[in-house]
Scaffold this motif. Structure first.
Motif, PDB file in Angstrom:
ATOM      1  N   PRO A   1       0.800  -1.230   0.000  1.00  0.00           N
ATOM      2  CA  PRO A   1       0.000   0.000   0.000  1.00  0.00           C
ATOM      3  C   PRO A   1       0.828   1.274   0.000  1.00  0.00           C
ATOM      4  O   PRO A   1       0.275   2.369  -0.085  1.00  0.00           O
ATOM      5  CB  PRO A   1      -0.792  -0.112   1.308  1.00  0.00           C
ATOM      6  N   ASP A   2       2.156   1.151   0.084  1.00  0.00           N
ATOM      7  CA  ASP A   2       3.016   2.338   0.123  1.00  0.00           C
ATOM      8  C   ASP A   2       4.409   1.978  -0.386  1.00  0.00           C
ATOM      9  O   ASP A   2       4.737   0.805  -0.612  1.00  0.00           O
ATOM     10  CB  ASP A   2       3.097   2.913   1.548  1.00  0.00           C
ATOM     11  N   GLY A   3       5.232   3.004  -0.558  1.00  0.00           N
ATOM     12  CA  GLY A   3       6.554   2.795  -1.117  1.00  0.00           C
ATOM     13  C   GLY A   3       7.487   2.001  -0.233  1.00  0.00           C
ATOM     14  O   GLY A   3       8.270   1.173  -0.713  1.00  0.00           O
ATOM     15  N   THR A   4       7.416   2.249   1.071  1.00  0.00           N
ATOM     16  CA  THR A   4       8.298   1.542   1.999  1.00  0.00           C
ATOM     17  C   THR A   4       8.041   0.039   1.952  1.00  0.00           C
ATOM     18  O   THR A   4       8.979  -0.767   1.871  1.00  0.00           O
ATOM     19  CB  THR A   4       8.085   2.068   3.430  1.00  0.00           C
ATOM     20  N   THR A   5       6.776  -0.338   1.989  1.00  0.00           N
ATOM     21  CA  THR A   5       6.420  -1.759   1.916  1.00  0.00           C
ATOM     22  C   THR A   5       6.814  -2.337   0.558  1.00  0.00           C
ATOM     23  O   THR A   5       7.283  -3.477   0.465  1.00  0.00           O
ATOM     24  CB  THR A   5       4.912  -1.947   2.140  1.00  0.00           C
ATOM     25  N   ALA A   6       6.650  -1.555  -0.484  1.00  0.00           N
ATOM     26  CA  ALA A   6       6.996  -2.023  -1.830  1.00  0.00           C
ATOM     27  C   ALA A   6       8.481  -2.368  -1.923  1.00  0.00           C
ATOM     28  O   ALA A   6       8.848  -3.422  -2.468  1.00  0.00           O
ATOM     29  CB  ALA A   6       6.640  -0.958  -2.860  1.00  0.00           C
ATOM     30  N   LEU A   7       9.342  -1.512  -1.398  1.00  0.00           N
ATOM     31  CA  LEU A   7      10.772  -1.766  -1.465  1.00  0.00           C
ATOM     32  C   LEU A   7      11.158  -2.993  -0.638  1.00  0.00           C
ATOM     33  O   LEU A   7      12.019  -3.781  -1.049  1.00  0.00           O
ATOM     34  CB  LEU A   7      11.547  -0.532  -0.991  1.00  0.00           C
ATOM     35  N   ARG A   8      10.500  -3.166   0.501  1.00  0.00           N
ATOM     36  CA  ARG A   8      10.787  -4.343   1.327  1.00  0.00           C
ATOM     37  C   ARG A   8      10.356  -5.628   0.625  1.00  0.00           C
ATOM     38  O   ARG A   8      11.103  -6.609   0.559  1.00  0.00           O
ATOM     39  CB  ARG A   8      10.092  -4.219   2.685  1.00  0.00           C
ATOM     40  N   LEU A   9       9.121  -5.623   0.074  1.00  0.00           N
ATOM     41  CA  LEU A   9       8.620  -6.824  -0.607  1.00  0.00           C
ATOM     42  C   LEU A   9       9.418  -7.137  -1.876  1.00  0.00           C
ATOM     43  O   LEU A   9       9.619  -8.313  -2.211  1.00  0.00           O
ATOM     44  CB  LEU A   9       7.137  -6.656  -0.953  1.00  0.00           C
ATOM     45  N   ALA A  10       9.856  -6.089  -2.580  1.00  0.00           N
ATOM     46  CA  ALA A  10      10.656  -6.332  -3.783  1.00  0.00           C
ATOM     47  C   ALA A  10      11.941  -7.071  -3.431  1.00  0.00           C
ATOM     48  O   ALA A  10      12.379  -7.971  -4.166  1.00  0.00           O
ATOM     49  CB  ALA A  10      10.973  -5.009  -4.471  1.00  0.00           C
TER      50      ALA A  10
END
Length: 234
Positions: free
Chosen positions: A32-41
């Motif tokens: 739902p946000d950029g921080t989570t996106a970078l972690r999941l990537a």
């Protein structure tokens, strides 16, 4: 199974994307946000990323730049930002494709398949290699570009290019499938003082198409994205 990372802060849209992607045998992770996106990537290593630019904690452009620091994973932007400037900004940051909202789900799925297919055929997926040398030969059905020797052959015969024609072609073929903005091409080939001389590009692209394309008026390899730039489709 192809893994998709959906970076979107609107829950109804996330649900719609997840349902449609899973129905077509994709594995889906959502952020739902950029921080989570970078972690999941980093944790899940997706095969393709669908990214909204208007995120609650950081701009999507910054997410693209952060990802491009360590991965070549295909990035398909899905955003309400519609101006040419905003699209070019995303492409220059490292996006591979751009679709504006509202969008057609069939078109999005087609673009995802194309992005994954290009990445797989290029052998460029995953983490950026530390020591692996780039491919020095780019071959199409109609011509071959030898980046090391700075030579082009068509139908087995050498093609004579001017130094400027070669420079333009080299920039494009080193990034297959990716849009290179007009500004980037002009600044790299002619210098920053020529950033607005788009007529230069039209002239040189026409010359390259005459020398390389079977049908220059309907190019297969040297593609124009009107108002934005050019891309090489191998």
């Amino acid at each position: 199974m192809t893994r998709v990372l959906v970076v979107e802060d609107e829950p109804p849209l996330v649900r719609a994307l997840t349902i449609n992607l899973r129905a077509r045998a994709y594995e889906v992770d959502a952020a739902p946000d950029g921080t989570t996106a970078l972690r999941l990537a980093a944790e899940r290593r997706p095969d393709v990323v669908v990214l909204d630019l208007g995120l609650p904690d950081m701009d999507g452009i910054d997410v693209i730049k952060a990802l491009r620091g360590w991965t070549r994973v295909p990035l398909v932007v899905l955003s309400a930002r519609r101006t040419t400037h905003e699209k070019v900004e995303a492409f220059e940051a490292g996006a591979d494709d751009y679709l504006t909202k509202p969008f057609d789900m069939v078109e999005l799925l087609a673009r995802l398949r194309a992005a994954v297919r290009r990445n797989t055929s290029d052998g460029a997926g995953g983490v950026l290699p530390a020591d692996e040398p780039p491919s020095l030969t780019v071959a199409t059905e109609d011509f071959t570009v030898d980046l090391a020797a700075k030579k082009v052959r068509r139908d087995g015969r050498p093609v004579r290019l001017t130094p400027t024609e070669w420079h333009v072609l080299e920039i494009l073929v080193r990034s297959p499938g990716r849009l290179i903005s007009q500004r980037q091409l002009l600044e790299e080939v002619w210098g920053p003082t020529f950033a607005a001389r788009t007529n230069y590009l039209r002239v040189y692209m026409a010359q390259l198409r005459r020398k390389l394309e079977k049908d220059p008026s309907h190019p297969r390899y040297l593609i124009t994205e009107p108002g934005m730039g050019y891309r090489f489709e191998g």
